[in-house]
Design an enzyme around this catalytic site. Sequence first.
Site, PDB file in Angstrom:
ATOM      1  N   CYS A  26       0.870  -1.192   0.000  1.00 17.70           N
ATOM      2  CA  CYS A  26       0.000   0.000   0.000  1.00 17.70           C
ATOM      3  C   CYS A  26       0.898   1.231   0.000  1.00 17.70           C
ATOM      4  O   CYS A  26       1.668   1.465   0.931  1.00 17.70           O
ATOM      5  CB  CYS A  26      -0.916  -0.002   1.210  1.00 17.70           C
ATOM      6  SG  CYS A  26      -1.830   1.554   1.369  1.00 17.70           S
ATOM      7  N   CYS A  37       0.457   3.545   3.024  1.00 17.96           N
ATOM      8  CA  CYS A  37       1.073   2.995   4.246  1.00 17.96           C
ATOM      9  C   CYS A  37       2.579   3.264   4.212  1.00 17.96           C
ATOM     10  O   CYS A  37       3.176   3.625   5.236  1.00 17.96           O
ATOM     11  CB  CYS A  37       0.832   1.493   4.352  1.00 17.96           C
ATOM     12  SG  CYS A  37      -0.797   1.022   4.970  1.00 17.96           S
ATOM     13  N   ASP A  68      -0.222  16.488  -2.845  1.00 19.43           N
ATOM     14  CA  ASP A  68      -0.535  15.556  -3.925  1.00 19.43           C
ATOM     15  C   ASP A  68       0.504  15.690  -5.033  1.00 19.43           C
ATOM     16  O   ASP A  68       0.950  16.796  -5.346  1.00 19.43           O
ATOM     17  CB  ASP A  68      -1.943  15.836  -4.467  1.00 19.43           C
ATOM     18  CG  ASP A  68      -2.485  14.688  -5.287  1.00 19.43           C
ATOM     19  OD1 ASP A  68      -3.427  14.024  -4.842  1.00 19.43           O
ATOM     20  OD2 ASP A  68      -1.940  14.441  -6.394  1.00 19.43           O
ATOM     21  N   ASN A  91     -12.867  10.437  -2.550  1.00 20.12           N
ATOM     22  CA  ASN A  91     -13.316   9.523  -3.601  1.00 20.12           C
ATOM     23  C   ASN A  91     -13.361   8.120  -3.006  1.00 20.12           C
ATOM     24  O   ASN A  91     -12.403   7.699  -2.346  1.00 20.12           O
ATOM     25  CB  ASN A  91     -12.352   9.564  -4.788  1.00 20.12           C
ATOM     26  CG  ASN A  91     -12.299  10.935  -5.445  1.00 20.12           C
ATOM     27  OD1 ASN A  91     -13.306  11.620  -5.529  1.00 20.12           O
ATOM     28  ND2 ASN A  91     -11.112  11.345  -5.878  1.00 20.12           N
ATOM     29  N   GLY A 107     -14.194   6.830  -8.126  1.00 18.96           N
ATOM     30  CA  GLY A 107     -12.930   7.326  -8.652  1.00 18.96           C
ATOM     31  C   GLY A 107     -11.746   7.158  -7.714  1.00 18.96           C
ATOM     32  O   GLY A 107     -10.713   7.810  -7.890  1.00 18.96           O
ATOM     33  N   THR A 123      -8.479   5.663  -6.558  1.00 21.12           N
ATOM     34  CA  THR A 123      -7.406   4.898  -7.215  1.00 21.12           C
ATOM     35  C   THR A 123      -6.402   4.335  -6.219  1.00 21.12           C
ATOM     36  O   THR A 123      -5.715   3.371  -6.531  1.00 21.12           O
ATOM     37  CB  THR A 123      -6.659   5.768  -8.248  1.00 21.12           C
ATOM     38  OG1 THR A 123      -6.083   6.899  -7.588  1.00 21.12           O
ATOM     39  CG2 THR A 123      -7.593   6.235  -9.351  1.00 21.12           C
ATOM     40  N   HIS A 133      -6.327   3.333   0.201  1.00 29.01           N
ATOM     41  CA  HIS A 133      -6.024   3.710   1.588  1.00 29.01           C
ATOM     42  C   HIS A 133      -6.698   5.062   1.764  1.00 29.01           C
ATOM     43  O   HIS A 133      -6.434   5.986   0.977  1.00 29.01           O
ATOM     44  CB  HIS A 133      -4.505   3.775   1.778  1.00 29.01           C
ATOM     45  CG  HIS A 133      -4.024   4.213   3.132  1.00 29.01           C
ATOM     46  ND1 HIS A 133      -3.054   3.514   3.849  1.00 29.01           N
ATOM     47  CD2 HIS A 133      -4.334   5.288   3.880  1.00 29.01           C
ATOM     48  CE1 HIS A 133      -2.814   4.149   5.003  1.00 29.01           C
ATOM     49  NE2 HIS A 133      -3.571   5.232   5.035  1.00 29.01           N
ATOM     50  N   HIS A 152      -8.006   8.568   2.009  1.00 27.85           N
ATOM     51  CA  HIS A 152      -7.374   9.883   1.927  1.00 27.85           C
ATOM     52  C   HIS A 152      -8.439  10.916   1.626  1.00 27.85           C
ATOM     53  O   HIS A 152      -9.324  10.703   0.809  1.00 27.85           O
ATOM     54  CB  HIS A 152      -6.275   9.926   0.855  1.00 27.85           C
ATOM     55  CG  HIS A 152      -6.686   9.377  -0.474  1.00 27.85           C
ATOM     56  ND1 HIS A 152      -6.798   8.035  -0.722  1.00 27.85           N
ATOM     57  CD2 HIS A 152      -7.032  10.001  -1.637  1.00 27.85           C
ATOM     58  CE1 HIS A 152      -7.189   7.848  -1.978  1.00 27.85           C
ATOM     59  NE2 HIS A 152      -7.344   9.024  -2.551  1.00 27.85           N
ATOM     60  N   HIS A 201      -8.818  14.511   0.032  1.00 30.62           N
ATOM     61  CA  HIS A 201      -8.184  15.594  -0.724  1.00 30.62           C
ATOM     62  C   HIS A 201      -8.665  16.908  -0.109  1.00 30.62           C
ATOM     63  O   HIS A 201      -9.881  17.124   0.017  1.00 30.62           O
ATOM     64  CB  HIS A 201      -8.638  15.594  -2.184  1.00 30.62           C
ATOM     65  CG  HIS A 201      -8.293  14.374  -2.970  1.00 30.62           C
ATOM     66  ND1 HIS A 201      -7.265  14.349  -3.887  1.00 30.62           N
ATOM     67  CD2 HIS A 201      -8.845  13.138  -3.006  1.00 30.62           C
ATOM     68  CE1 HIS A 201      -7.213  13.155  -4.464  1.00 30.62           C
ATOM     69  NE2 HIS A 201      -8.165  12.399  -3.948  1.00 30.62           N
TER      70      HIS A 201
HETATM   71  P1  AMP Z   1      -7.798   9.101  -5.624  1.00 32.62           P
HETATM   72  O1  AMP Z   1      -7.878   9.045  -7.125  1.00 32.62           O
HETATM   73  O2  AMP Z   1      -8.889   9.869  -4.970  1.00 32.62           O
HETATM   74  O3  AMP Z   1      -7.617   7.718  -5.037  1.00 32.62           O
HETATM   75  O4  AMP Z   1      -6.509   9.950  -5.299  1.00 32.62           O
HETATM   76  C1  AMP Z   1      -5.220   9.436  -5.288  1.00 32.62           C
HETATM   77  C2  AMP Z   1      -4.308  10.629  -5.300  1.00 32.62           C
HETATM   78  O5  AMP Z   1      -3.038  10.228  -4.840  1.00 32.62           O
HETATM   79  C3  AMP Z   1      -4.104  11.250  -6.681  1.00 32.62           C
HETATM   80  O6  AMP Z   1      -4.510  12.619  -6.622  1.00 32.62           O
HETATM   81  C4  AMP Z   1      -2.605  11.101  -6.933  1.00 32.62           C
HETATM   82  O7  AMP Z   1      -2.066  12.214  -7.598  1.00 32.62           O
HETATM   83  C5  AMP Z   1      -2.076  10.976  -5.520  1.00 32.62           C
HETATM   84  N1  AMP Z   1      -0.815  10.250  -5.357  1.00 32.62           N
HETATM   85  C6  AMP Z   1      -0.535   9.006  -5.798  1.00 32.62           C
HETATM   86  N2  AMP Z   1       0.711   8.649  -5.409  1.00 32.62           N
HETATM   87  C7  AMP Z   1       1.207   9.690  -4.704  1.00 32.62           C
HETATM   88  C8  AMP Z   1       2.457   9.955  -4.032  1.00 32.62           C
HETATM   89  N3  AMP Z   1       3.449   9.057  -4.018  1.00 32.62           N
HETATM   90  N4  AMP Z   1       2.626  11.149  -3.420  1.00 32.62           N
HETATM   91  C9  AMP Z   1       1.628  12.065  -3.438  1.00 32.62           C
HETATM   92  N5  AMP Z   1       0.432  11.875  -4.037  1.00 32.62           N
HETATM   93  C10 AMP Z   1       0.238  10.714  -4.658  1.00 32.62           C
HETATM   94 ZN    ZN Z   2      -2.433   1.553   3.499  1.00 24.53          ZN
END
Ligand code: AMP
Ligand code: ZN
Length: 114
Positions: free
Chosen positions: A5, A8, A31, A87, A93, A95, A98, A100, A102
Amino acid sequence: MANDCIFCKIAAKEIPSALVYEDDQVAVFNDLEPQAPVHVLIIPKKHVANVLGLKAEKELAGHILGEVVPALVEKLGLKDGFRLVANTGAQGGQTVMHLHFHLLGGRDMAWPPG
Ligand code: AMP
Ligand code: ZN
């Protein structure tokens, strides 16, 4: 820690991130692909899959929404407004699986979202 993850690993500092805030329960970092002048991700350090996982983590939910978000609004200069988005699931949406939030701000937001 959940296997493989990425968030994580960010929480454990195995993967570097641009940390904006951290305490014993939560990490907040920029982000990678910012969608607004301010775009940070608020994550629990503990692996929780999505907002529905907060049903079993009410203290954590209260900490994030009642303490961390207001502190970030102050710190990041978002008093004129912001958007807080979680999301959730494939159709929502999400992706990274874990939890989060925004936190976006620094520009006028449009509605409806895509
Ligand atoms: P979501 O599509 O809502 O799951 O958002 C995932 C977010 O994580 C996206 O906005 C990505 O740009 C961001 N993201 C993915 N990997 C990283 C990372 N290593 N550092 C910072 N942001 C990340
Ligand atoms: Zn995790």
